[in-house]
Design a protein around this motif. Structure first.
Motif, mmCIF file in Angstrom:
data_model
loop_
_atom_site.group_PDB
_atom_site.id
_atom_site.type_symbol
_atom_site.label_atom_id
_atom_site.label_comp_id
_atom_site.label_asym_id
_atom_site.label_seq_id
_atom_site.Cartn_x
_atom_site.Cartn_y
_atom_site.Cartn_z
ATOM 1 N N THR A 117 0.923 -1.140 0.241
ATOM 2 C CA THR A 117 -0.008 -0.021 0.080
ATOM 3 C C THR A 117 0.787 1.262 -0.216
ATOM 4 O OG1 THR A 117 -0.240 0.109 2.457
ATOM 5 C CG2 THR A 117 -1.928 -0.886 1.365
ATOM 6 N N PRO A 119 3.413 3.000 -2.301
ATOM 7 C CA PRO A 119 4.133 3.011 -3.778
ATOM 8 C C PRO A 119 5.704 3.512 -3.554
ATOM 9 C CG PRO A 119 2.006 4.233 -3.839
ATOM 10 C CD PRO A 119 2.182 3.723 -2.490
ATOM 11 N N VAL A 122 6.507 6.733 -2.720
ATOM 12 C CA VAL A 122 6.296 7.225 -1.603
ATOM 13 C C VAL A 122 7.310 6.979 -0.522
ATOM 14 C CG1 VAL A 122 4.347 7.192 0.323
ATOM 15 C CG2 VAL A 122 3.723 7.638 -1.816
ATOM 16 N N LEU A 123 7.632 5.669 -0.587
ATOM 17 C CA LEU A 123 8.747 5.095 0.154
ATOM 18 C C LEU A 123 9.978 6.197 0.043
ATOM 19 C CD1 LEU A 123 8.813 2.892 2.083
ATOM 20 C CD2 LEU A 123 10.086 1.613 0.509
ATOM 21 N N GLY A 126 9.670 9.326 2.286
ATOM 22 C CA GLY A 126 10.176 8.958 3.654
ATOM 23 C C GLY A 126 11.481 8.334 3.955
ATOM 24 N N LEU A 127 12.200 7.793 3.011
ATOM 25 C CA LEU A 127 13.460 7.147 3.178
ATOM 26 C C LEU A 127 14.705 8.218 2.909
ATOM 27 C CD1 LEU A 127 13.481 3.924 1.235
ATOM 28 C CD2 LEU A 127 13.865 4.186 3.689
ATOM 29 N N ILE A 130 16.240 9.200 6.418
ATOM 30 C CA ILE A 130 16.842 7.907 6.530
ATOM 31 C C ILE A 130 18.096 7.860 5.873
ATOM 32 C CG2 ILE A 130 16.644 5.440 7.189
ATOM 33 C CD1 ILE A 130 14.397 6.701 8.765
ATOM 34 N N VAL A 159 12.804 -4.135 1.757
ATOM 35 C CA VAL A 159 11.353 -3.767 2.088
ATOM 36 C C VAL A 159 10.624 -3.731 0.976
ATOM 37 C CG1 VAL A 159 9.793 -1.696 2.614
ATOM 38 C CG2 VAL A 159 12.123 -2.150 3.876
ATOM 39 N N PHE B 32 13.330 1.071 8.088
ATOM 40 C CA PHE B 32 13.153 0.940 6.728
ATOM 41 C C PHE B 32 11.737 1.279 6.323
ATOM 42 C CE2 PHE B 32 17.595 -0.339 7.183
ATOM 43 C CZ PHE B 32 18.298 0.608 6.331
ATOM 44 N N LEU B 33 10.737 1.116 7.277
ATOM 45 C CA LEU B 33 9.271 0.817 6.549
ATOM 46 C C LEU B 33 8.617 1.753 7.432
ATOM 47 C CD1 LEU B 33 7.301 0.013 4.739
ATOM 48 C CD2 LEU B 33 6.938 -1.986 6.161
ATOM 49 N N ILE B 34 8.383 1.291 8.735
ATOM 50 C CA ILE B 34 7.702 2.295 9.841
ATOM 51 C C ILE B 34 8.209 3.631 9.879
ATOM 52 C CG2 ILE B 34 6.392 2.099 11.946
ATOM 53 C CD1 ILE B 34 5.851 -0.409 10.545
ATOM 54 N N VAL B 35 9.232 3.890 10.324
ATOM 55 C CA VAL B 35 9.458 5.520 10.221
ATOM 56 C C VAL B 35 9.459 6.235 9.000
ATOM 57 C CG1 VAL B 35 11.473 6.907 10.774
ATOM 58 C CG2 VAL B 35 11.044 4.744 12.097
ATOM 59 N N PRO B 36 9.853 5.627 7.810
ATOM 60 C CA PRO B 36 9.718 6.456 6.578
ATOM 61 C C PRO B 36 8.206 6.723 6.375
ATOM 62 C CG PRO B 36 11.345 4.650 6.380
ATOM 63 C CD PRO B 36 10.776 4.285 7.306
ATOM 64 N N THR B 37 7.414 5.670 6.636
ATOM 65 C CA THR B 37 5.800 6.131 6.486
ATOM 66 C C THR B 37 5.388 7.313 7.331
ATOM 67 O OG1 THR B 37 5.736 3.474 5.987
ATOM 68 C CG2 THR B 37 3.767 4.760 6.045
ATOM 69 N N ILE B 39 7.252 9.459 8.468
ATOM 70 C CA ILE B 39 7.917 10.775 8.265
ATOM 71 C C ILE B 39 7.107 11.420 7.081
ATOM 72 C CG2 ILE B 39 9.598 11.729 6.708
ATOM 73 C CD1 ILE B 39 11.704 9.806 8.207
ATOM 74 N N VAL B 40 6.410 10.499 6.248
ATOM 75 C CA VAL B 40 5.633 11.001 5.185
ATOM 76 C C VAL B 40 4.180 11.354 5.613
ATOM 77 C CG1 VAL B 40 3.881 10.369 3.259
ATOM 78 C CG2 VAL B 40 6.356 9.523 3.471
ATOM 79 N N MET B 265 -0.816 7.977 -0.847
ATOM 80 C CA MET B 265 -0.942 6.840 0.039
ATOM 81 C C MET B 265 -2.336 6.655 0.372
ATOM 82 S SD MET B 265 2.034 6.562 2.795
ATOM 83 C CE MET B 265 1.182 6.144 4.308
#
Lengths: 291, 288
Positions: A117, A119, A122-123, A126-127, A130, A159, B32-37, B39-40, B265
């Motif tokens: 869910t 895309p 989008v990742l 957020g990345l 990081i 991921v 690599f997944l929860i925090v980036p999500t 952050i958005v 999203m």
């Protein structure tokens, strides 16, 4: 009655040929367009093998199109690292959850399917923070060259492949009785390491192969993350090349598609008569099979 | 949380030691997944470090609204067309001999086109329709500009990976149709039309709509093909995010990218939720 059946079968066969023929024609035209474009001289007037000859000339490729070489090597490296990290992360965790923490099954499944869910683009958003944080640390530890290497993208690719790998491994784990196997091994004196390495993993062979194959496929085709982080993998190299030397990039694009097709087609013969469809189809079907 | 509690309540084995076993996994997905999500999701509501609705308001700008609108229309059109054509193809392929060369060939080809598409597909269409391409004659007047238009060329290019994806997703459903069902219909005096209208149609409908939704999200989040094809302007939302992310001129555009990403999203999450519900319904008939 038999006459009726035969007539029905004949009609069905005609329908099948017409439909498949038409769709394959639609698929074939752009592929032929690529082939014809790559097999002409620079002016695009006469047939010529110049582009293909250049592609086979490896020393020339690496000096004239350094991006292509870097991108190809980076993609191969990314595929290997992604598969390894994915397996190391998922196989023990999923086995462990099945054995000791069945209450967490839903949580792990939810997390693993979450990337479906989100895309890729989008990742990336957020990345970005990081990775700037991560790259800082990596450069501190390994120096600037290794620290900002393309290979670290594999951590994000893991991921991306989570949902597909999870489904493949889950189907494999459903098919074997992990609890009995591990209890048998434990009662014979095996440690957890031995249980994982010599009991669970060999029994999951097919699932592990299937998950790895999907991970490799996804990694080799990945463009979004690499491009937005300005790192060169195979797809980004192709994209960059398309701006300067269209013919070579078209030839590489066609080669990559043909290569992928040959691998998939060959895979469809492996694994016996039961699995006569592509790995992707098999995966979906495996998901639907009852426990 | 509740799982941990109940584990403890049952006593017996110590769950805390067992939890250590899943720690690496959870740390990894957190980073690599929860925090980036998050952050958005959270970042969309912050501008230059403080809470504000500026980014969300920016979604109302006409350029962003147009990009979203065009993305949705393109995804919808290619999802419907791809689903219909792909479903017919899937049915045709399902009548071929199990394990035969036709089935292997078509499924492998579709696997490649659906998954590896991206940049190579864009090149394929440019090589075919532009310059000295084999079909360049068809568009000589406009110089092939139609190929780069989101409501013309892109639909054609997107169909090139949507139809294969439909085959891959829908083939298992069609193959789940049992010959006995058709025979039963015939025995009871039903025609082929009755069979499709009253038996196969209703059984396949949830799978069909589920697959259609999957195709929608697939087109909606596609980035590579559009990026390789379109070098100017941002007709689609993913390209808009790309533009905002790589913009170093305008301050705060990074935050706007987060808002646009959040918008994407939300759309995908809504569609995927419907998909999950339908998938459960569909498997009722197809399992076993």
């Amino acid at each position: 009655m038999t006459g009726q059946r035969a007539a029905f079968r004949r009609k069905q066969a005609i329908m099948r040929r017409v439909v498949i023929g038409l769709v394959l024609l639609f698929f074939a035209v752009p592929l032929y367009g690529m082939f014809s474009d790559a097999t002409k001289d620079v002016a695009g007037k006469h047939w010529s093998l110049a582009t293909w000859r250049t592609l086979l000339d490896f020393p020339k490729i690496s000096t004239k199109y350094p991006d292509l070489k870097t991108g190809f090597l980076a993609s191969v490296g990314l595929a290997v690292v992604t598969v390894v990290v994915m397996l190391v992360l998922l196989v023990p965790t999923m086995t462990w959850v099945r054995l000791r923490l069945p209450g967490l099954t839903r949580t792990v499944e939810f997390i693993c399917l979450l990337p479906l869910t989100v895309p890729a683009i989008v990742l990336v958003v957020g990345l970005t923070p990081i990775y700037s944080w991560l790259t800082g640390w990596l450069q501190y530890f390994f120096g600037p060259t290794i620290g900002s290497s393309t290979i670290w993208l594999a951590l994000a690719y893991v991921v991306l492949v989570l949902p597909y790998a999870y489904r493949a491994l889950d189907a494999g784990l459903r098919a074997i009785d992990v609890r009995t196997l591990s209890e048998a091994a434990r009662s014979l004196g095996a440690g957890w390491g031995t249980v994982m390495w010599r009991v669970v993993l060999p029994n999951l062979r097919t699932a592990v192969l299937s998950a790895s194959f999907l991970a490799v496929a996804l990694t080799l085709g990945e463009f979004t993350i690499a491009n937005l982080f300005s790192r060169t993998n195979l797809q980004v190299a192709m994209y960059l090349l398309g701006k300067s030397d269209a013919q070579i990039s078209v030839a590489v694009g066609l080669l990559s598609l043909v290569f992928a097709f040959v691998v998939l087609f060959a895979m469809s013969f492996v694994g016996g008569a039961r699995s006569a469809t592509s790995p992707m189809t098999r995966l979906r079907r495996a998901k639907k099979e009852p426990a | 949380m509740a799982d941990k509690e109940s584990g403890r309540a049952r006593g017996g084995r110590r769950p805390s030691g067992a939890l250590l076993g899943v720690l690496p996994f959870f740390v990894y997905v957190t980073i690599f997944l929860i925090v980036p999500t998050l952050i958005v999701v959270i970042g969309a509501f912050f501008s230059q470090g403080s809470f504000s609705m500026v980014n969300i308001k920016a979604l109302g700008e006409s350029a962003v609204k147009t990009a979203l609108w065009q993305s949705v229309i393109l995804s919808l059109v290619t999802a419907v067309l791809g689903a219909v054509i792909g479903a017919v193809l899937a049915y045709a392929v399902s009548t071929a001999r199990e394990g035969g060369i036709v089935k292997r060939f078509v499924t492998s080809l579709c696997g490649v086109l659906a998954q590896f598409g991206g940049v190579a597909l864009a090149f394929a269409f440019m090589a075919t329709f532009i310059g000295s391409g084999i079909l360049a004659g068809l568009s000589s007047e406009s110089g092939g500009l139609w190929l780069y238009a989101w409501n013309k060329g892109l639909i054609l290019v997107y169909l090139y990976f949507q139809i294969p994806l439909m085959l891959i997703v829908f083939l298992p459903a069609v193959e789940g149709l049992r010959p006995q069902w058709r025979e039963a219909t015939e025995t009871l005096g039903g025609s082929t039309f009755t069979y499709w209208r009253k038996v196969a149609g209703p059984i396949l409908l949830p799978s069909f709509i589920g697959a259609l939704l999957l195709l929608f999200t697939n087109a909606f989040s596609a980035y590579a093909t559009a990026k390789a094809l379109i070098s100017q302007g941002t007709p689609l939302l993913p390209l808009g995010i790309d533009g905002a992310l790589s913009s170093e001129v305008v301050l705060g555009q990074q935050d706007v990218a987060k808002a646009m990403a959040l918008e994407m999203m939300v759309v995908v999450a809504v569609v995927m939720t419907i998909y999950t519900i339908l998938d459960k319904r569909a498997s009722r008939w197809l399992v076993k």
